[in-house]
Every structure is written in structure tokens, then in C-alpha cells.
Design a protein around this motif. Structure first.
Motif, PDB file in Angstrom:
ATOM      1  N   VAL A  42       0.844  -1.203   0.000  1.00  0.00           N
ATOM      2  CA  VAL A  42       0.000   0.000   0.000  1.00  0.00           C
ATOM      3  C   VAL A  42       0.875   1.247   0.000  1.00  0.00           C
ATOM      4  N   LEU A  43       1.954   1.245   0.771  1.00  0.00           N
ATOM      5  CA  LEU A  43       2.861   2.398   0.808  1.00  0.00           C
ATOM      6  C   LEU A  43       3.527   2.616  -0.555  1.00  0.00           C
ATOM      7  N   GLY A  44       3.914   1.547  -1.230  1.00  0.00           N
ATOM      8  CA  GLY A  44       4.533   1.675  -2.549  1.00  0.00           C
ATOM      9  C   GLY A  44       3.594   2.303  -3.562  1.00  0.00           C
ATOM     10  N   TYR A  45       2.348   1.830  -3.585  1.00  0.00           N
ATOM     11  CA  TYR A  45       1.380   2.420  -4.515  1.00  0.00           C
ATOM     12  C   TYR A  45       1.029   3.857  -4.121  1.00  0.00           C
ATOM     13  N   THR A  46       1.007   4.148  -2.821  1.00  0.00           N
ATOM     14  CA  THR A  46       0.727   5.517  -2.376  1.00  0.00           C
ATOM     15  C   THR A  46       1.849   6.461  -2.776  1.00  0.00           C
ATOM     16  N   VAL A  47       3.091   6.032  -2.618  1.00  0.00           N
ATOM     17  CA  VAL A  47       4.235   6.855  -3.037  1.00  0.00           C
ATOM     18  C   VAL A  47       4.163   7.128  -4.531  1.00  0.00           C
ATOM     19  N   MET A  48       3.824   6.122  -5.302  1.00  0.00           N
ATOM     20  CA  MET A  48       3.713   6.311  -6.744  1.00  0.00           C
ATOM     21  C   MET A  48       2.584   7.274  -7.099  1.00  0.00           C
ATOM     22  N   LEU A  49       1.460   7.153  -6.412  1.00  0.00           N
ATOM     23  CA  LEU A  49       0.316   8.028  -6.683  1.00  0.00           C
ATOM     24  C   LEU A  49       0.614   9.476  -6.314  1.00  0.00           C
ATOM     25  N   VAL A  50       1.174   9.676  -5.127  1.00  0.00           N
ATOM     26  CA  VAL A  50       1.483  11.038  -4.685  1.00  0.00           C
ATOM     27  C   VAL A  50       2.547  11.658  -5.576  1.00  0.00           C
ATOM     28  N   ASP A  51       3.541  10.885  -5.966  1.00  0.00           N
ATOM     29  CA  ASP A  51       4.594  11.407  -6.830  1.00  0.00           C
ATOM     30  C   ASP A  51       4.042  11.798  -8.200  1.00  0.00           C
ATOM     31  N   ASN A  52       3.120  11.012  -8.732  1.00  0.00           N
ATOM     32  CA  ASN A  52       2.534  11.353 -10.031  1.00  0.00           C
ATOM     33  C   ASN A  52       1.657  12.596  -9.947  1.00  0.00           C
ATOM     34  N   ARG A  53       1.037  12.832  -8.825  1.00  0.00           N
ATOM     35  CA  ARG A  53       0.180  14.021  -8.681  1.00  0.00           C
ATOM     36  C   ARG A  53       0.981  15.292  -8.444  1.00  0.00           C
ATOM     37  N   LEU A  54       2.095  15.199  -7.719  1.00  0.00           N
ATOM     38  CA  LEU A  54       2.817  16.405  -7.306  1.00  0.00           C
ATOM     39  C   LEU A  54       4.001  16.771  -8.199  1.00  0.00           C
ATOM     40  N   SER A  55       4.570  15.802  -8.890  1.00  0.00           N
ATOM     41  CA  SER A  55       5.778  16.057  -9.654  1.00  0.00           C
ATOM     42  C   SER A  55       5.452  16.642 -11.025  1.00  0.00           C
ATOM     43  N   ASP A  56       6.377  17.499 -11.516  1.00  0.00           N
ATOM     44  CA  ASP A  56       6.216  18.062 -12.850  1.00  0.00           C
ATOM     45  C   ASP A  56       6.440  16.995 -13.919  1.00  0.00           C
ATOM     46  N   ASN A  57       7.410  16.134 -13.701  1.00  0.00           N
ATOM     47  CA  ASN A  57       7.707  15.053 -14.633  1.00  0.00           C
ATOM     48  C   ASN A  57       7.675  13.738 -13.846  1.00  0.00           C
ATOM     49  N   PRO A  58       6.495  13.160 -13.669  1.00  0.00           N
ATOM     50  CA  PRO A  58       6.387  11.990 -12.789  1.00  0.00           C
ATOM     51  C   PRO A  58       7.045  10.729 -13.335  1.00  0.00           C
ATOM     52  N   VAL A  59       7.313  10.686 -14.636  1.00  0.00           N
ATOM     53  CA  VAL A  59       7.886   9.474 -15.207  1.00  0.00           C
ATOM     54  C   VAL A  59       9.356   9.328 -14.843  1.00  0.00           C
ATOM     55  N   ASP A  60      10.073  10.424 -14.767  1.00  0.00           N
ATOM     56  CA  ASP A  60      11.510  10.383 -14.502  1.00  0.00           C
ATOM     57  C   ASP A  60      11.859  10.678 -13.053  1.00  0.00           C
ATOM     58  N   SER A  61      10.921  10.622 -12.160  1.00  0.00           N
ATOM     59  CA  SER A  61      11.171  10.930 -10.762  1.00  0.00           C
ATOM     60  C   SER A  61      11.871   9.765 -10.062  1.00  0.00           C
ATOM     61  N   VAL A  62      12.659  10.096  -9.068  1.00  0.00           N
ATOM     62  CA  VAL A  62      13.360   9.073  -8.286  1.00  0.00           C
ATOM     63  C   VAL A  62      12.357   8.190  -7.554  1.00  0.00           C
ATOM     64  N   PHE A  63      11.283   8.796  -7.076  1.00  0.00           N
ATOM     65  CA  PHE A  63      10.284   8.020  -6.336  1.00  0.00           C
ATOM     66  C   PHE A  63       9.575   7.014  -7.246  1.00  0.00           C
ATOM     67  N   SER A  64       9.272   7.415  -8.462  1.00  0.00           N
ATOM     68  CA  SER A  64       8.580   6.504  -9.381  1.00  0.00           C
ATOM     69  C   SER A  64       9.498   5.429  -9.945  1.00  0.00           C
ATOM     70  N   LEU A  65      10.798   5.742 -10.075  1.00  0.00           N
ATOM     71  CA  LEU A  65      11.708   4.787 -10.684  1.00  0.00           C
ATOM     72  C   LEU A  65      12.394   3.865  -9.680  1.00  0.00           C
ATOM     73  N   TRP A  66      12.589   4.322  -8.441  1.00  0.00           N
ATOM     74  CA  TRP A  66      13.364   3.534  -7.494  1.00  0.00           C
ATOM     75  C   TRP A  66      12.625   3.213  -6.196  1.00  0.00           C
ATOM     76  N   VAL A  67      12.073   4.217  -5.557  1.00  0.00           N
ATOM     77  CA  VAL A  67      11.515   4.010  -4.218  1.00  0.00           C
ATOM     78  C   VAL A  67      10.256   3.148  -4.265  1.00  0.00           C
ATOM     79  N   ALA A  68       9.287   3.527  -5.079  1.00  0.00           N
ATOM     80  CA  ALA A  68       8.029   2.782  -5.146  1.00  0.00           C
ATOM     81  C   ALA A  68       8.226   1.342  -5.643  1.00  0.00           C
ATOM     82  N   PRO A  69       9.011   1.112  -6.702  1.00  0.00           N
ATOM     83  CA  PRO A  69       9.208  -0.288  -7.121  1.00  0.00           C
ATOM     84  C   PRO A  69       9.902  -1.152  -6.067  1.00  0.00           C
ATOM     85  N   LEU A  70      10.859  -0.573  -5.339  1.00  0.00           N
ATOM     86  CA  LEU A  70      11.523  -1.349  -4.295  1.00  0.00           C
ATOM     87  C   LEU A  70      10.569  -1.659  -3.142  1.00  0.00           C
TER      88      LEU A  70
END
Length: 108
Positions: A42-70
Motif C-alpha cells: 500500500v505504501l509503494g502504490y501511495t508513493v507512486m500516486l502522490v509522486d505522479n500528482r505532485l511532480s512536474d515530470n512523474p515518469v523520470d522521478s526518483v520516487f517513481s523509478l526507485w523508491v516505489a518499485p523497491l
């Protein structure tokens, strides 16, 4: 013509003393590990969701590429580990175990 044989209706009785004791397949630690693993998912999907909503470029964010998948990987591995952690003794296959040796003191 062939005759069909009839089976006699026999009553089957079950004695109340032949009930087997069943145990729960999981212990408390299994449920805690499972709850923690689901929390990581749940935390991984939440990090991905929040990062996609707040980031200007959510595809290349560290949270979307590394933190959430781990976090998701750790959560799914944790679910598998929680299910496979330990087998109750009565479910495990019978192993040849030597009987306990009782030592008796002959001096008394």
C-alpha cells in the motif's frame, strides 16, 4: 437381460471419539509478516500516486523509478515469505526421531 444388483442401505456411524484436532496453518508471526507486507505494498502504490500528482515530470522521478518499485518488490516478497514461513509440527511430514532417553539414578 442382465439384472442390476441393488446395494443394501447400510447405516454408517461415526464415533465422536474419532475427531481429529486441526490447528491453524499460520501462527501470529505469519499474520504480522503478512500485515507488514501488505502495508509495504500500500505504501509503494501511495508513493507512486502522490509522486505522479505532485511532480512536474512523474515518469523520470526518483520516487517513481526507485523508491516505489523497491517498496512493492519488498511487499510482494514479504507476502510470499509470510505464507511460507514455518510449518506447524502436525502438518510436517513424519521424520524419524529417536525417542527421549530417560536416565534413572540407581544409587537411591
Amino acid at each position: 437381460m442382465a439384472r442390476k444388483k441393488r446395494r443394501s442401505a447400510s447405516k454408517t456411524t461415526r464415533s465422536s471419539t474419532s475427531r481429529s484436532v486441526t490447528t491453524m496453518p499460520f501462527d501470529g508471526i505469519n499474520y504480522r509478516l503478512l500485515l507488514g507486507a501488505i502495508g509495504l505494498i500500500v505504501l509503494g502504490y501511495t508513493v507512486m500516486l502522490v509522486d505522479n500528482r505532485l511532480s512536474d515530470n512523474p515518469v523520470d522521478s526518483v520516487f517513481s523509478l526507485w523508491v516505489a518499485p523497491l517498496l512493492l518488490l519488498a511487499g510482494y516478497v514479504g507476502v510470499a515469505g509470510a505464507v511460507l514461513w514455518g510449518v506447524p509440527r502436525d502438518v510436517a511430514p513424519d521424520l524419524e526421531v529417536e525417542p527421549d532417553v530417560v536416565v534413572v539414578d540407581a544409587r537411591s
